[in-house]
Design a protein around this motif. Structure first.
Motif, PDB file in Angstrom:
ATOM      1  N   ARG A  96       0.699  -1.193   0.053  1.00 35.76           N
ATOM      2  CA  ARG A  96      -0.106   0.055  -0.007  1.00 35.76           C
ATOM      3  C   ARG A  96       0.872   1.192  -0.067  1.00 35.76           C
ATOM      4  NH1 ARG A  96      -3.552  -0.307   5.133  1.00 35.76           N
ATOM      5  NH2 ARG A  96      -4.198   1.613   4.078  1.00 35.76           N
ATOM      6  N   PRO A  97       0.380   2.342  -0.591  1.00 36.53           N
ATOM      7  CA  PRO A  97       1.296   3.617  -0.647  1.00 36.53           C
ATOM      8  C   PRO A  97       1.216   4.098   0.908  1.00 36.53           C
ATOM      9  CG  PRO A  97      -0.610   3.909  -2.027  1.00 36.53           C
ATOM     10  CD  PRO A  97      -0.878   2.466  -1.620  1.00 36.53           C
ATOM     11  N   ARG A 130       2.149   9.314  -0.220  1.00 30.16           N
ATOM     12  CA  ARG A 130       1.247  10.308   0.034  1.00 30.16           C
ATOM     13  C   ARG A 130       1.491  11.294   1.203  1.00 30.16           C
ATOM     14  NH1 ARG A 130      -3.866   6.423  -1.069  1.00 30.16           N
ATOM     15  NH2 ARG A 130      -3.417   5.959  -3.177  1.00 30.16           N
ATOM     16  N   ILE A 131       1.146  12.628   1.236  1.00 31.43           N
ATOM     17  CA  ILE A 131       1.432  13.338   2.164  1.00 31.43           C
ATOM     18  C   ILE A 131       0.021  13.930   2.684  1.00 31.43           C
ATOM     19  CG2 ILE A 131       2.598  15.356   2.873  1.00 31.43           C
ATOM     20  CD1 ILE A 131       4.542  13.164   2.207  1.00 31.43           C
ATOM     21  N   THR A 132      -0.092  13.880   4.038  1.00 37.37           N
ATOM     22  CA  THR A 132      -1.306  14.958   4.386  1.00 37.37           C
ATOM     23  C   THR A 132      -0.847  15.842   5.301  1.00 37.37           C
ATOM     24  OG1 THR A 132      -1.789  13.340   6.300  1.00 37.37           O
ATOM     25  CG2 THR A 132      -2.955  12.754   4.245  1.00 37.37           C
ATOM     26  N   VAL A 152      11.403   6.803   4.935  1.00 31.69           N
ATOM     27  CA  VAL A 152      10.541   7.674   4.011  1.00 31.69           C
ATOM     28  C   VAL A 152      10.480   8.965   4.522  1.00 31.69           C
ATOM     29  CG1 VAL A 152       8.286   7.801   3.206  1.00 31.69           C
ATOM     30  CG2 VAL A 152       9.057   5.524   3.463  1.00 31.69           C
ATOM     31  N   ALA A 153      10.240   9.377   5.713  1.00 30.80           N
ATOM     32  CA  ALA A 153      10.257  10.803   6.136  1.00 30.80           C
ATOM     33  C   ALA A 153      11.804  11.333   5.944  1.00 30.80           C
ATOM     34  CB  ALA A 153       9.866  10.772   7.770  1.00 30.80           C
ATOM     35  N   TRP A 154      12.766  10.568   6.113  1.00 30.05           N
ATOM     36  CA  TRP A 154      13.920  11.273   5.784  1.00 30.05           C
ATOM     37  C   TRP A 154      14.090  11.778   4.536  1.00 30.05           C
ATOM     38  CZ3 TRP A 154      18.013  13.936   8.004  1.00 30.05           C
ATOM     39  CH2 TRP A 154      19.197  13.903   7.120  1.00 30.05           C
ATOM     40  N   GLY A 155      13.505  11.093   3.481  1.00 31.28           N
ATOM     41  CA  GLY A 155      13.583  11.364   1.962  1.00 31.28           C
ATOM     42  C   GLY A 155      12.683  12.704   1.741  1.00 31.28           C
TER      43      GLY A 155
END
Length: 426
Positions: free
Chosen positions: A32-33, A62-64, A319-322
């Motif tokens: 899942r994304p 995805r970013i919220t 992922v957050a680091w990217g």
């Protein structure tokens, strides 16, 4: 925002609960994304636009973006509440003065291991002095995203009408205040000088008046105040003079609306207001920016925020680091500057002509911020769970001086006593 918690209460007695709260849900299945949730302050459209740019490059992510906070103090409260409820975001773009708070509560992760894996961050445009602004106990807890500095904005048309020289603006506070009086004397509802302190997080502009004279806010160990000093008294003396020159109580939005509308001559606020000021003034009046008066040993507290990673899940951290690297990288920093008046934190964006190099060479007002980088230093944050209550208290004492209800020395004495009573006991 749905919270009913008064910021003056500042979650008293919740430190232990915050430290032990769950920080993230289970890792999402790789099929899942991955959705990262971030918390920011205003302007929301800036973050929305950059997040859209990122997801276009990384469609599997995805970013919220949560509803933005009006300032960093409110953002800090929201992060702390979220840590208690177990609903903490993955990333927070936190004010530099609150990074210590997140680090000490164990909410933000140290980025040292991620930085080490990257190698030399300087080659990616990250400047060591700016990384120092995000350190707590020697460890890096954020990558600088948006840099701001205390700046004076002048309406040159009003300066000229009041008999001032637009090509030779005042160099010290007595001259600035005198020019403000003359502008106010033009009448017709024209306001002279307004040095904004309401609406700026962490009493940032008050700190700037002290630090620009070479004074300190806290002792070197950060445990006690250091503004019970000649510089601390001089800052309040200046606020009294602002009031005597006609400064009235207005919200930050109201002061900026007045300047943008052409009815205010001089405004002291963050340089991040620059794009809005120039856009509003275009074709109507001329705008010039200038540094606050600075003594030879003076510094200014860095404003703005850094991207901090809060999730405890190792996969989400990667992922957050990217995402954090993208937001603080040359491309996003170029868009940041073109959208606002913030100073870019990435040196590659500043130097490359095709990014911002040519822009700064041709825009004197924007260049003022970049030229301030060598005099910017860490934005002090008061220690302990009463940090925001302390800044509210200081703001109240400043207000009593600006409105000419109290003398600076009496207000400073009360401020010193009451702030010390709210600091953590050794």
């Amino acid at each position: 925002m749905t919270s009913e918690l008064n910021r003056r209460d500042f979650l008293r007695g919740t430190a232990a609960a915050a430290a032990g709260a769950a920080l993230s849900g289970p890792a999402l299945a790789q099929s899942r994304p991955i959705t990262l949730r971030i918390m920011t302050s205003t302007p929301k459209e800036l973050y929305d636009g950059l997040c859209a740019d990122f997801t276009q490059k990384q469609p599997a992510i995805r970013i919220t973006v949560d509803t933005p906070s009006p300032d960093y103090d409110d953002l800090s409260l929201r992060v702390l509440r979220a840590s208690i409820s177990g609903d903490i975001p993955d990333i927070a773009f936190q004010g530099f003065n609150r990074i210590d708070l997140l680090a000490q509560r164990g909410l933000a992760m140290s980025l040292d291991s991620l930085i080490d894996a990257e190698g030399d961050l300087a080659t990616l445009g990250y400047q060591p002095p700016l990384l120092d602004m995000t350190k707590s106990n020697g460890k890096v807890f954020g990558l600088p995203f948006a840099i701001s500095s205390p700046t004076l904005f002048y309406n040159l048309d009003l300066v000229e009408k009041a008999g001032g020289n637009p090509d030779k603006l005042p160099a010290d506070w007595p001259e600035i205040i005198d020019l403000g009086r003359k502008i106010r004397g033009l009448g017709g509802g024209t306001m002279g000088l307004h040095y904004a302190y309401i609406g700026h997080s962490g009493v940032w502009t008050w700190m700037a008046l002290i630090m620009s004279q070479g004074g300190r806010i806290l002792t070197p160990d950060g445990r006690d105040i250091a503004f019970d000093s000649p510089e601390g008294l001089e800052a309040l003396e200046l606020f009294r003079q602002f009031g005597q020159a006609g400064q009235i109580e207005m919200s930050l939005d109201q002061t900026r609306q007045a300047f943008s509308g052409g009815s205010m001559g001089i405004l002291g606020t963050a340089n991040s207001y620059l794009r809005s000021a120039e856009k509003a003034a275009a074709g109507r009046f001329r705008v010039r920016t200038a540094n606050l008066p600075l003594k030879p040993n003076g510094k200014l507290p860095v404003g703005g925020n850094a991207a901090t990673i809060l999730t405890k899940d190792p996969d989400r951290q990667k992922v957050a680091w990217g995402f954090v690297k993208f937001m603080t990288g040359p491309e996003a920093q170029t868009k940041l500057v073109n959208t606002t008046g913030y100073i870019p934190a990435n040196d590659i964006a500043v130097k490359k002509p095709e990014l911002l190099g040519r822009f700064f060479a041709e825009n004197a007002n924007a260049r003022v911020g970049v030229e301030q980088l060598p005099i910017l230093t860490k934005w002090p944050g008061f220690p302990g769970e009463n940090a925001i209550k302390i800044t509210d208290l200081i703001r109240d004492r400043i207000q009593s001086v600006v409105t000419l209800r109290r003398e600076p020395k009496a207000a400073l004495d009360d401020m010193v006593r009451d702030v010390r009573a709210l600091l953590p006991r050794a």
